[in-house]
Each structure stands twice: as structure tokens, then as C-alpha cells.
Write an enzyme that holds these catalytic residues in place. Sequence first.
Site, PDB file in Angstrom:
ATOM      1  CE  LYS A  52     -25.358 -16.006 -31.062  1.00  0.00           C
ATOM      2  NZ  LYS A  52     -24.425 -15.511 -32.106  1.00  0.00           N
ATOM      3  NE  ARG A 122     -24.444 -19.406 -33.810  1.00  0.00           N
ATOM      4  CZ  ARG A 122     -25.596 -19.849 -33.316  1.00  0.00           C
ATOM      5  NH1 ARG A 122     -25.660 -21.044 -32.723  1.00  0.00           N
ATOM      6  NH2 ARG A 122     -26.669 -19.103 -33.365  1.00  0.00           N
ATOM      7  N   GLY A 131     -26.464  -8.789 -34.952  1.00  0.00           N
ATOM      8  CA  GLY A 131     -25.801  -8.386 -36.187  1.00  0.00           C
ATOM      9  C   GLY A 131     -24.558  -7.544 -36.015  1.00  0.00           C
ATOM     10  CG  MET A 133     -19.559  -8.453 -32.354  1.00  0.00           C
ATOM     11  SD  MET A 133     -18.991  -8.964 -30.760  1.00  0.00           S
ATOM     12  CE  MET A 133     -20.427  -9.732 -30.125  1.00  0.00           C
ATOM     13  NE  ARG A 372     -31.743 -12.624 -29.868  1.00  0.00           N
ATOM     14  CZ  ARG A 372     -30.953 -12.437 -30.906  1.00  0.00           C
ATOM     15  NH1 ARG A 372     -29.664 -12.588 -30.801  1.00  0.00           N
ATOM     16  NH2 ARG A 372     -31.450 -12.088 -32.070  1.00  0.00           N
ATOM     17  CG  HIS A 490     -30.222  -4.675 -39.344  1.00  0.00           C
ATOM     18  ND1 HIS A 490     -30.247  -3.301 -39.470  1.00  0.00           N
ATOM     19  CD2 HIS A 490     -29.293  -4.956 -38.421  1.00  0.00           C
ATOM     20  CE1 HIS A 490     -29.343  -2.788 -38.666  1.00  0.00           C
ATOM     21  NE2 HIS A 490     -28.746  -3.765 -38.015  1.00  0.00           N
ATOM     22  NE  ARG A 668     -33.560  26.590  -6.487  1.00  0.00           N
ATOM     23  CZ  ARG A 668     -32.992  26.366  -7.657  1.00  0.00           C
ATOM     24  NH1 ARG A 668     -32.037  25.465  -7.780  1.00  0.00           N
ATOM     25  NH2 ARG A 668     -33.390  27.024  -8.718  1.00  0.00           N
ATOM     26  CD  GLU A 799     -27.514  23.552  -5.013  1.00  0.00           C
ATOM     27  OE1 GLU A 799     -27.726  23.308  -6.206  1.00  0.00           O
ATOM     28  OE2 GLU A 799     -28.131  24.418  -4.369  1.00  0.00           O
ATOM     29  CB  SER A 818     -33.611  18.191  -1.498  1.00  0.00           C
ATOM     30  OG  SER A 818     -33.835  17.780  -2.818  1.00  0.00           O
ATOM     31  CB  THR A 821     -27.773  14.967  -8.389  1.00  0.00           C
ATOM     32  OG1 THR A 821     -29.094  14.917  -8.936  1.00  0.00           O
ATOM     33  CG2 THR A 821     -27.717  14.196  -7.090  1.00  0.00           C
ATOM     34  CG  ASP A 823     -25.658  23.581  -9.245  1.00  0.00           C
ATOM     35  OD1 ASP A 823     -24.841  23.892 -10.136  1.00  0.00           O
ATOM     36  OD2 ASP A 823     -26.683  24.240  -8.996  1.00  0.00           O
ATOM     37  CB  CYS A 885     -34.716  18.063  -6.286  1.00  0.00           C
ATOM     38  SG  CYS A 885     -33.376  19.069  -5.660  1.00  0.00           S
ATOM     39  CE1 TYR A 905     -38.002  14.711  -2.555  1.00  0.00           C
ATOM     40  CE2 TYR A 905     -38.105  14.342  -0.187  1.00  0.00           C
ATOM     41  CZ  TYR A 905     -37.823  15.163  -1.266  1.00  0.00           C
ATOM     42  OH  TYR A 905     -37.352  16.432  -1.051  1.00  0.00           O
TER      43      TYR A 905
HETATM   44  P1  ADP Z   1     -26.259 -13.597 -34.767  1.00  0.00           P
HETATM   45  O1  ADP Z   1     -25.752 -13.464 -33.394  1.00  0.00           O
HETATM   46  O2  ADP Z   1     -25.932 -12.459 -35.637  1.00  0.00           O
HETATM   47  O3  ADP Z   1     -27.689 -14.020 -34.808  1.00  0.00           O
HETATM   48  P2  ADP Z   1     -25.553 -16.349 -35.120  1.00  0.00           P
HETATM   49  O4  ADP Z   1     -24.289 -16.781 -34.474  1.00  0.00           O
HETATM   50  O5  ADP Z   1     -26.794 -16.677 -34.420  1.00  0.00           O
HETATM   51  O6  ADP Z   1     -25.440 -14.796 -35.415  1.00  0.00           O
HETATM   52  O7  ADP Z   1     -25.583 -16.963 -36.553  1.00  0.00           O
HETATM   53  C1  ADP Z   1     -26.444 -16.535 -37.548  1.00  0.00           C
HETATM   54  C2  ADP Z   1     -27.143 -17.664 -38.218  1.00  0.00           C
HETATM   55  O8  ADP Z   1     -26.242 -18.634 -38.681  1.00  0.00           O
HETATM   56  C3  ADP Z   1     -28.048 -18.450 -37.284  1.00  0.00           C
HETATM   57  O9  ADP Z   1     -29.292 -17.867 -37.184  1.00  0.00           O
HETATM   58  C4  ADP Z   1     -28.152 -19.769 -37.989  1.00  0.00           C
HETATM   59  O10 ADP Z   1     -29.195 -19.778 -38.900  1.00  0.00           O
HETATM   60  C5  ADP Z   1     -26.836 -19.897 -38.667  1.00  0.00           C
HETATM   61  N1  ADP Z   1     -26.046 -20.855 -37.887  1.00  0.00           N
HETATM   62  C6  ADP Z   1     -25.257 -20.615 -36.834  1.00  0.00           C
HETATM   63  N2  ADP Z   1     -24.747 -21.753 -36.340  1.00  0.00           N
HETATM   64  C7  ADP Z   1     -25.229 -22.733 -37.111  1.00  0.00           C
HETATM   65  C8  ADP Z   1     -25.084 -24.162 -37.100  1.00  0.00           C
HETATM   66  N3  ADP Z   1     -24.347 -24.776 -36.184  1.00  0.00           N
HETATM   67  N4  ADP Z   1     -25.719 -24.849 -38.042  1.00  0.00           N
HETATM   68  C9  ADP Z   1     -26.489 -24.230 -38.963  1.00  0.00           C
HETATM   69  N5  ADP Z   1     -26.663 -22.903 -39.031  1.00  0.00           N
HETATM   70  C10 ADP Z   1     -26.045 -22.166 -38.109  1.00  0.00           C
HETATM   71 MG    MG Z   2     -28.423  24.152  -7.927  1.00  0.00          MG
HETATM   72 MG    MG Z   3     -28.418 -15.487 -33.957  1.00  0.00          MG
END
Ligand code: ADP
Ligand code: MG
Ligand code: MG
Length: 929
Positions: A52, A122, A131, A133, A372, A490, A668, A799, A818, A821, A823, A885, A905
Site C-alpha cells: 500500500k 493503515r 481485511g 489487519m 494495487r 469480503h 522403474r 532417492e 531421476s 523426491t 523418498d 519424478c 526435465y
Molecule cells: P484495507 O487494507 O483493509 O483495504 P485500508 O487501509 O485501505 O484497509 O483502509 C480501508 C478504507 O479506509 C479505505 O478503503 C478508505 O476508504 C478508508 N481510508 C483509508 N485511509 C483514508 C484516508 N486517508 N482518507 C479517507 N479514507 C481513508
Molecule cells: Mg521411491
Molecule cells: Mg484498502
Amino acid sequence: MARKKTGKRAAPKKAAKKTAKRAPARARKLVYFFGGKMADGNGKQKALLGGKGANLAEMALIGLPVPAGMTITTEVCTHYFKNGCQWPRDLQTQIESNIAKIEKVMGKKFGDLKNPLLLSVRSGARESMPGMMDTILNLGINDQVVESLAGKTGNERFAWDSYRRFLQMYGDVVMGVQQTAQEHHDPFEHILEQAKNKAGAADDTDLSVDDLRDIVKKFKALIKNRAGRDFPQDPMVQLQGAVDAVFSSWENDRAKVYRQKYGIPAEWGTAVNVQAMVFGNTGRKSGTGVAFTRDPASGKNVFYGEYLVDAQGEDVVAGVRTPKPVARMAKDLPSSHKQLLKIRAILEKHFRDVQDIEFTIEDGNLWMLQTRIGKRTGFAAVNIAIDMVNERLISRKEAISRIPAEDLSHLLAPIFDAAGEKKARKIASGLPAGPGAACGQIYFTADAAVAAAAKGKNVILTRQETSPEDLRGMIAAEGILTTRGGASSHAALVARQMGKICVCGAHDLTVDYKKKTLSGNGVVLKEGDFLSLNGFVGNIYAGELKTAPSQVIQGLLENSAAAKRSATYKKFTELMKWADQYRKLGVRTNSDSPKQVKNAIAFGAEGIGLTRTEHMFFEGNRIDAVRQMILAEDDAGRTRALKKLLPYQKKDFIGIFEALQGRPATIRLLDPPLHEFIGTMTPAQIKKLAGKLKVTSAFIQRRISDLHEENPMLGHRGCRLGIVHPEITRMQATAILEAAAEVQRKGIQVLPEIMVPLVSYAKELELQKAVIDETAVKVREKYGLRANQLKYQVGTMIEIPRAALTADQVAEHAQFFSFGTNDLTQTCLGLSRDDSSSFLPAYREAEVINNNPFSQLDQIGVGQLVEIGVKKGRSKKKNLKVGICGEHGGDPESVKFCHRTGLNYVSCSPFRIPIAKLAAAQAALEEKG
Ligand code: ADP
Ligand code: MG
Ligand code: MG
């Protein structure tokens, strides 16, 4: 806890002064700035800045509108965990100086009462973990700041809405106020829900300022009550707590499960992005959304996403409100929509791949918050890569490098039988979020899904919506169905990534968790009932549907004309052509029967890398002759049994050689761990066999107990059998070479490579080779052939570690190696192939290993034996042909290792051949750089 925090707060200031005096210029860079069209880092620094952070920097550099911010590096996270959760001494100072930069670019001040700057905190690991962390928004608000924010913007509702959001996230993520085992709801959501009911508000946007003030009061009380302390008013303390929480989230349960599943090492750590907030919740001219530059499920070249007006980030993904498709923005927010389409094009051109973006519009101004590389299904991966080559956006080489080789397995997975689907009872449809056909029994919780899957059931995890807590259930399920949530929910995200079949947002259906039912359109299904999902189009059927082979398989193996016209088949074959053009490794197959060989050739196999002759022994009556041979007490008895086996074996080899049509075949010699053939016989089977062999049951019983081995895997098997009983080797060599002579006579070239298994000592191979060579002389005599008229090679399977370590000596008697892997892994690790499954899961859980060493080659350990074997073997014979193999021959990472190690191979099961070919091409391209 409390002491740690105060200690840390006091320490950094002092430390900052000291470092400033001592070595001001030398301080290690812990924090990277981005914003205002410039950045300290760039998109290439994903290891240091996380995905990110690196891409936020890159977007700033190419002039896209990104709110200013800073990235605290992954190295700081690693340091944090290595040092009892303490910050490095310079961190506080560096954070402060970067806040000053953010303040300058954004024209606001952190903690200021006139024009306050709010921040988002973030997480961001090297590879995105959606989602997994935590994120905290609106940081920096307190009782005074909220008032000034209201005054400054003239928008009280927005100010108080932001405050309640902040308390909710901070209370949960930093102060640990979460749903307890006794509660049915998240305690914050519960308060919010009650307030909405009281105010008669359908949506959070319908709440008044007074409602929000009241909610804030209740949230603060809840935090104090549950956490035992007040929520901190000091913005800097808030920030410190949030940074710590993001670091800690790297070690939370969800993140760990995810890391295990995707083999992400714990040492990588996460970066922390601290960024100026922009607000999507200031009214009807604001909003927030997520989008893909192309459809990530099918790969179609259409802008694909959704957004919400007057909302903040998490609202879209969390499914609190139902978002609108991004095309609708053209009506609601036309100028932002236009700008977004321009950015879509810029991003694809710059990153030259599909991007998954997050954006927010504050009062008509568009801000980019993330980009990303878009995760996609196997189908989309192939479609997009080939389309982009045709659009001249990327080269063929890039197209090859981009498609995860394993994803090709999705294209080979079964689909629904067309006739059956027409007749099936369709109960509803939803968004096609994960292509494929799934059929199974419905379960409504992750736990129930896991339990049912453990019993061997096919499970359709059925939820209103999924959350990261459901991950284990999603992994266990065949397919996933949700009744709410959109294309970026999600469920859709995770399914896409795991290659699970998924239909989401089936709004006509209702899940009742209490009653454990799925109902709608006049149908009520209970837990355990069957359901079928067509993830290509989003159709949902009651009951079990019949499946049919994928279009690729229908085209390749069944020669179906209709399948060959399908886009999937065409793109697949195109891709295989490209892979063949670039790869250097040969790809052979492990096949034991003519039918398997034919299939493998249709998939593109260039020969056989391993035929296990004893696998043919289980067919029909042959097993009796095999058992007779094993049970024989003397040479005469054994020879009689071998005579019975010879014609069977010869017939099999004739079939295989014919199917190969001139391609080489590594065969074999017999390697039967004795327990597999006689250890499992029941008294009834023994009695029957005794009748056939005209011996007594007691005799057989006695022989079984004579032959019993404590440790059959390390027992009398492989060439050890041929050393003690050369007549077994003789019979097999006769069968192979006579078959070769006969097929050759029909004008088909035959290239047998006779492989001696389980060699430890060079002498073992020397002795076995002598037996084979003597046999060849006899076969030639019988068929009236000269030496160059019946060609064959003799080689060995490496082997046993000793054979690898003494490969130079072994090579003196070998025309090829050959690596066996399976054994080799068993013997190198001293780890039983048959018994390790009981404790390997615990090893993965404890992160001792990231992968099962029997599926993915342990390159660091076992790999060394392979390297030594190749090097020493070729030191004696420069052009020694070397292959692999084991099961690893079909695993992409292992295939790449084989390329790097200079093997000729790899050999794998027929259905893995496309995957091995693609991985081999990728390895060749990686080498060139
Ligand atoms: P994740 O990695 O779970 O997508 P993010 O760090 O991207 O989490 O944050 C989730 C959401 O929070 C983002 O999609 C965005 O909409 C909102 N967000 C994050 N940073 C900002 C920011 N600086 N201003 C406004 N919204 C933000
Ligand atoms: Mg064998
Ligand atoms: Mg995000």
C-alpha cells in the site's frame, strides 16, 4: 500495558534530543513521506514500504491526487517484535517531522483547534492481505476538535459522525472493546442500532446531530467500562496507540491463518501508513468506492466497481449499506466519474496490469487512497493476460510471467453438465464472483462448515455476508454463497483469491441463522441440504447437479468440437503455445497405463518420466501372481510366479510404447514396499489365495509373519530386492526389452530408459545394470537384432541421500538420473510419508514450515541434495540427463527450482502438465531477468 505506554511516551522525546546531538545525519530512515506530487519512496519498494505504502508513493509521483501521508517501514515492525514491542528510538522524532510535512501540504494542523488535521492509520504488508489487519480512520478527534471541525466545516453532522466512527474503530482495534462470547452483536453496532431504532432511522445517514452526540457519549462510556480507562484525548497518544495496534495486528489470529494459507513468512512484518484523512461523509457531493479496472472474476475489459454516497471507506466493503455499481456515478457525481475513468486508463498504462483501487470524493474532489494489482480468478488471469497482449499493453513474456501457474488448475476443474443444468431447479441468482461449478451441502457458520468438511462432506458455506472471521470456513468450503454484499464484498474478494466458486449478493434469498435455513422464491432449505452454484453466471440451484469435464478437457481429451470453439479452450491452447516457445525444461508425465499416457500426451507430455510397474499389479488376477512371488520360499517358487507375471508386464509395456509414439519412457523396476501387497490381507483373502496357490492358509500366514518388517519404508524394497533376487530384475528387463523389440517391429520408435530404484551404493547399480545388459543380449538373440537395433538406457532414481552425496560414483554406471523426491524428502528429513500427516498441520500452525515438504520441495534442505547430485553426477558425465519424478514435478515453485538447478526435465501427473509447462516457461523468463 499502561506502564509500557507511558514509558514509551516519555522516552522518545529524550531519545530524539540525544540522537540529534550525536549523529543527526546518520539516523536510519524509518519513515517515508508521500504527497503533493512527490514521495521519498516509490512503487518498487514493496518489501520496505509494504504494497500500500509503495503504491501510494508511486501514485503521488505520477501526479495523481493522493492525500499526503507517511509510511513507517516494515523494518520498524520487525524491530518492534524483536524488542518486546518497543519503538526504535528515532521513530517518534521522525513521525513528528513527517506530520509537519503533511500539515504543510494539506494546510491543516494535527491536534489544532482552528483547522484540525485528521489522520488515517493503515496497515500494509508486502503482499496485500485484504481485511486481515486493521485500519483506523479519523484519528485526532477529541471533545474539542470535534467542535472546531463542526465550526470550520459548518457541518456538525459530519463532525459528529466522524467522531463516532473514530471511537468505534479505536475502541475496537486499540482498546480491545469487542464482542464477547456471550454477545450476539458487536457492542458498538448494538448502541448504533438502538439509536437508529429510537430515531426511526433506516440508515446511519438518517441520524441527527443530537443522535450522534448521544452515541458518542455512549461509546465513550462503553470504552471506559470495558477497557477500564478513558479513551485518550491527546491526539499524539491516540496515534502512538494506533501505530502499536497496527503492528500487533500482524500477529492476530486472522492474519496468522492467512499467512499460513499463502506461505507468507512471519518475518516480513507490516508497514504502517499514516495519512491525512479526506472525507466521503460530508454530504451528497461526497462518497467513497472501490473498483477494478477490469472485471476480476471473468477478466472482461469493463470498469467494475461500486460506491456509496455520503459514506466513509469501510461502509462499502462491510456491507452496512448496499453500494451502487460504479457506472451509476455518471449520474450522481458526473465530474468525479469522468476523472475516475481517466485515472483508470492512466493506472493501467502505468502499472500495465489490472488495478484494484480505492477512492474517496470529498465535496466533489476525487482522491486516490490505494491501488494495487487486482487479484483475479484463474479464468480472469488467463483472459486478461492474453487480452493485454492483443491490446499491445504487455508482451507475451509478461503475459506468461503474470499468470500464477497453479491458476491453470481452475480452467481444468469440472463444470455443470449442460443438459442437467437446464433441467435443474433454479431458485435464485446472484453476482458471479468466483467462476466454476460447486455442489454440496449448506452450512451457515464457519465452524459448522469446517466440521462438515472434516467429515468428508462437500460444503457450501452459506452466509448473509462473510467477514474475516469466516476464513477457516471459506477454506474448508467447496463453494460460497452470500445473500448480501456486492462485487467487492469480503466474500467476493476472498473467493476470487482462493479460487473458490462463489455467488454473492443473492438478494432474493434469506439466511436465518437461528433457524438454520436458506429460503426464498418458495423454497426452504435446511442445514445439510444440497445446493449447487454456477459461479460463471451466478445461478443457484436446489439439489445436486451433475458435473462434466471442463471445456479444456473436453477439447483436449474428448476432442469435442463445441468445446474447442469455446473462448476458454482457445485461450488455454494459445497460452500453452507461448509457454512451449519459452520454456527450456522438458515436461514428461508420471503415468502407469496406456490410457493415462494418451491423456498426458494430449496435455503435451514429451515422454514418460516415471512408470511404476507395480501399480499395474493391482489389476485383475495379477495381484495373485505378485503375492505368490513375494511369498515364495525359494528361487524355484519365485521363478514360477515370475513366469506368470512376464506376459502381463510385456503386454502393458507394449501398450505404453505404442501410446508414446516414439517418445522416451523411463520405466522403474519393481519397488514394492512389502506391506502394501501382503500386509493388509484379510483372513478371507488369505484363504482364497491359499486355494488358488494350492498351499495352506497357515503357510501363507507364516510367510507373512516371516516377511513382516518393522519399518517397511526402509526395508527390503527397491533394488535391494533385485540384489537378493536377480531373477526379478531379469523378468522385468525381459518384459521391457521384448515389448520394445515387438513394438519397434511395427515401425514405432521405442526409447526405453530402465530405472533402478532406491540405490545407495554405486555397486548396487553396477550389479543391476549387469543383469539388465545380460538380459538384453538374450532378447536381441531371440529377435535376431544387432546391438544398435535394440537401444535402451540404464539409469537410477536418486532417492537416498547417500546416492546424491556419492553421485559421481553412481554416475559411472548410469546413463541418466531421476530425482525421486518423494523418498528423497522422506529420507533426508527422516520424515515418514505415511505418518507425517498427523503432525505436519501443527508444524504449519507453529510456522515451523510454510509448506508441506511432500508437496513443495524443501529447496533449502532436500534441494541441496539435488544440487549436489546434479553437480557430482555431471562431474563424471558431462551430459548426464537429469530429471525429477516426485510429486514436486507438478508444483510451480519446485519446477522453477529444477530449472535453476539445470535439470533436463520434470515429470508429473497428466493433469499437472499445463501447470508445469507454464512454470517452466516462467522460470526460463525469470532467468533472463
Ligand atoms: P484495507 O487494507 O483493509 O483495504 P485500508 O487501509 O485501505 O484497509 O483502509 C480501508 C478504507 O479506509 C479505505 O478503503 C478508505 O476508504 C478508508 N481510508 C483509508 N485511509 C483514508 C484516508 N486517508 N482518507 C479517507 N479514507 C481513508
Ligand atoms: Mg521411491
Ligand atoms: Mg484498502
